[in-house]
Scaffold this active site. Structure first.
Site, PDB file in Angstrom:
ATOM      1  N   SER A 124       0.831  -1.188   0.000  1.00  0.00           N
ATOM      2  CA  SER A 124       0.000   0.000   0.000  1.00  0.00           C
ATOM      3  C   SER A 124       0.878   1.254   0.000  1.00  0.00           C
ATOM      4  O   SER A 124       1.629   1.484  -0.945  1.00  0.00           O
ATOM      5  CB  SER A 124      -0.954  -0.053   1.191  1.00  0.00           C
ATOM      6  N   ASP A 207      -9.642  -5.522  -4.967  1.00  0.00           N
ATOM      7  CA  ASP A 207      -9.193  -4.348  -4.217  1.00  0.00           C
ATOM      8  C   ASP A 207      -9.909  -3.109  -4.753  1.00  0.00           C
ATOM      9  O   ASP A 207      -9.898  -2.857  -5.961  1.00  0.00           O
ATOM     10  CB  ASP A 207      -7.681  -4.199  -4.378  1.00  0.00           C
ATOM     11  N   HIS A 235      -7.682  -5.695  -0.433  1.00  0.00           N
ATOM     12  CA  HIS A 235      -6.522  -4.872  -0.092  1.00  0.00           C
ATOM     13  C   HIS A 235      -5.801  -5.467   1.114  1.00  0.00           C
ATOM     14  O   HIS A 235      -5.968  -5.029   2.256  1.00  0.00           O
ATOM     15  CB  HIS A 235      -6.971  -3.439   0.209  1.00  0.00           C
TER      16      HIS A 235
END
Length: 262
Positions: A124, A207, A235
């Site tokens: 991320s 995601d 995610h």
């Protein structure tokens, strides 16, 4: 902000057997910690026995990131590398860059291993940072003839657009400043900043940020040096053997192609 604590290197092997292995610097997502990322990446660690994975902590405190509570609610204080919310305190670009680099260099310096630093792996926000650090290395070599790092590749787990500028060479409408809020950043043109050092992009097809991960890959990375792995997930960091083996197989392939001895 505060000086970041240091996470130790991790492999499936006893600590004494990992000290000379090539090292991968691992950068957590926003609102997490290095220790939490190590837990999230436990399956990747298992299938990378020839590397020493070292997990750094971001320099800034913040609230826990999405999905961290309740599983990791007792693992705080939580940290971030960059601003993504308006409530994150303002900071100028020079100070933001210094804090990020200090946290990383402290982690690297205090790790007990002595193998070469060969790669970056981020999830991320950590993936955005990994790509940005790799590009910073590339453009410094191009413009100045040298850089302080010699990373050979990066593994970008759900990294979203855009790149972050860490020096004057990447100041551009295509890149977000180090002290700026990156969430909601808009740039739809052709980026003059293209990362050519090999990157492995891991995208979860469920995601919600998938379109931003694809934009990051397509807009800022040379397709000739890009490897894409898609998996049926949200995610998070993959943990199932079938998904993890695809990722680690490519890590070994790219590392060997770049001359890493594994």
């Amino acid at each position: 902000m505060t000086s970041a604590p240091v996470s130790r290197g991790h492999t499936p092997l006893p600590e004494s057997q990992t000290l000379h292995l090539p090292r991968i610097l691992c950068l957590h997502g926003g609102g997490v910690t290095g220790d939490v990322f190590r837990a999230q990446a436990r399956s990747l660690i298992k299938y990378l026995p020839d590397f020493r994975l070292v997990f750094a902590d971001g320099p800034f405190f913040c609230d826990p990131g999405p999905g961290i509570v309740p599983v990791y609610q007792d693992c705080g204080p939580f940290r971030r590398w960059l601003r993504w919310l308006p409530e994150h305190p303002e900071i100028d670009n020079e100070a933001a860059t210094e804090e990020v680099m200090y946290a990383i260099e402290t982690c690297k310096r205090e790790d007990e291993g002595d193998g070469p630093w060969v790669g970056l792996m981020g999830f991320s926000q950590g993936a955005k940072l990994s790509s940005s650090l790799l590009y910073d290395q590339q453009i410094r070599v191009e413009k100045e003839g040298k850089a302080d790092t010699d990373y050979k590749f990066a593994v970008l787990l759900a990294g979203r657009s855009p790149l972050v500028s860490f020096c004057e060479h990447s100041k551009s409408p295509a890149c977000v400043d180090a002290g700026a809020i990156s969430e909601g950043f808009k740039f739809d043109g052709e980026s003059p900043h293209i990362l050519k050092i090999p990157t492995i992009h891991v995208h979860g097809l469920a995601d919600q940020g998938l379109h931003l991960h694809r934009k990051m890959m397509n807009q800022y990375h040379d397709p000739k040096s890009t490897t894409l792995i898609e998996w049926d997930g949200t995610h998070r960091v993959p943990i199932k053997k079938t998904d993890v083996e695809k990722i680690t197989t490519e890590i070994y392939r790219v590392a060997r192609e770049q001359g890493v001895k594994v």
